[in-house]
Design an enzyme around this catalytic site. Structure first.
Site, short mmCIF file in Angstrom:
data_model
loop_
_atom_site.label_atom_id
_atom_site.label_comp_id
_atom_site.label_asym_id
_atom_site.label_seq_id
_atom_site.Cartn_x
_atom_site.Cartn_y
_atom_site.Cartn_z
N ARG A 46 42.66 62.98 55.91
CA ARG A 46 42.76 62.67 54.48
C ARG A 46 42.24 63.88 53.70
O ARG A 46 41.09 63.95 53.31
CB ARG A 46 41.94 61.42 54.16
CG ARG A 46 42.00 60.96 52.72
CD ARG A 46 41.26 59.63 52.57
NE ARG A 46 41.26 59.14 51.21
CZ ARG A 46 40.35 59.49 50.29
NH1 ARG A 46 39.38 60.33 50.58
NH2 ARG A 46 40.42 58.98 49.07
N SER A 118 46.89 50.58 51.89
CA SER A 118 45.67 50.06 51.27
C SER A 118 46.02 48.90 50.36
O SER A 118 46.98 48.98 49.59
CB SER A 118 45.00 51.13 50.40
OG SER A 118 44.66 52.24 51.19
N LYS A 147 35.09 58.01 47.38
CA LYS A 147 36.35 57.87 46.64
C LYS A 147 36.01 57.68 45.17
O LYS A 147 35.44 56.65 44.79
CB LYS A 147 37.12 56.65 47.17
CG LYS A 147 38.54 56.52 46.67
CD LYS A 147 39.23 55.32 47.33
CE LYS A 147 40.74 55.34 47.22
NZ LYS A 147 41.28 55.17 45.91
N1 3NM Z 1 39.51 53.94 50.33
P1 3NM Z 1 33.04 55.79 52.94
S1 3NM Z 1 37.16 53.17 49.81
C1 3NM Z 1 39.21 56.23 51.28
O1 3NM Z 1 38.77 50.82 48.77
C2 3NM Z 1 38.68 54.98 50.72
O2 3NM Z 1 40.68 51.57 49.47
C3 3NM Z 1 38.83 52.92 49.81
O3 3NM Z 1 34.48 56.17 52.40
C4 3NM Z 1 39.47 51.69 49.31
O4 3NM Z 1 33.22 55.27 54.32
C5 3NM Z 1 37.33 54.71 50.51
O5 3NM Z 1 32.28 57.10 52.94
C6 3NM Z 1 36.19 55.62 50.83
O6 3NM Z 1 32.44 54.79 52.01
C7 3NM Z 1 35.47 55.25 52.11
#
Ligand code: 3NM
Length: 218
Positions: A46, A118, A147
């Site tokens: 990503r 997603s 994010k």
């Molecule tokens: N998508 P971490 S939250 C890439 O809610 C991504 O769809 C999300 O990163 C969604 O594990 C997210 O560091 C970030 O919290 C996840």
């Protein structure tokens, strides 16, 4: 959907590491090596946000990471960039709601590649299934700093809600997941845990991956 074996896929989603070069303090190939040794079961490239690699540099890094994954038999998924996924013949592609429409991605990649989508609501989940998704990424379960435009935190109860609404596709939860809260997420009905920072920013990505994997052996 197509030739993807959903039972195998739900196992492959168990410890799903996601990262781009900007998410790591040491070079991503080194972090990925450790994560693979620790037992990750899927990887998503990503490469997003300010300072992200583009063009040939991005492709070269993708190829390097893909080779590492192939050697370890870990499926390699490309985030958003369908062109790149097709060029390098990646195992699959993951798209968000703001990316190319999932139904059009499915048409472009055919039935043999994994399509992850997603979803942030029951409606989005159903639309993704209709469009031909093989699995859904659902979040954010907890607060995330990886994010910028993440939606409102939903908590693990939301996974149960999706299941109760008849969503029976493999589900991988995302957003603020780590070794402390991972078992709550699994008890709520997720097939897998997807993480960026829990591995990419860990003092030992190897240990972090190993501990996440151990949650599935309990
Ligand atoms: N998508 P971490 S939250 C890439 O809610 C991504 O769809 C999300 O990163 C969604 O594990 C997210 O560091 C970030 O919290 C996840």
């Amino acid at each position: 959907m197509g030739r993807i074996d959903l039972t195998l896929l739900s196992d492959q989603l168990n410890v799903y590491f996601i990262a781009g070069s900007r998410d790591c303090t040491s070079p991503l190939p080194l972090v990925l090596n450790e994560a693979i040794a620790g037992g990750i079961t899927m990887f998503q490239f990503r490469e997003k946000g300010p300072g992200a690699l583009e063009g040939q540099m991005k492709k070269a890094l993708a190829l390097q990471l893909f080779t590492q994954c192939k050697e370890a038999d870990v499926p390699f998924i490309v985030n958003d960039d369908v062109e790149l996924a097709l060029q390098i013949d990646a195992d699959g592609i993951h798209v968000g709601q703001e990316d190319e429409d999932a139904a059009s991605v499915r048409k472009r990649i055919g039935k043999n590649k994994i399509l992850g989508v997603s979803a942030h609501s029951v409606e989005e989940a159903y639309r993704a299934i209709e469009a031909g998704a093989d699995y859904l990424g659902i979040g954010p379960i907890y607060e995330t700093s990886s994010k910028d435009d993440a939606e409102e935190v939903k908590g693990p109860g939301w996974i149960r809600e999706l299941r109760e609404n008849g969503v029976d596709l493999p589900l991988v939860a995302i957003g603020g997941i780590n070794t402390d809260n991972g078992s709550d997420v699994l008890h709520a009905g997720a097939d897998g845990l997807s993480v960026i920072s829990a591995i990419s920013k860990a003092a030992s990505p190897f240990e972090a991956a190993r501990e996440l994997k151990a949650l599935f052996d309990q």
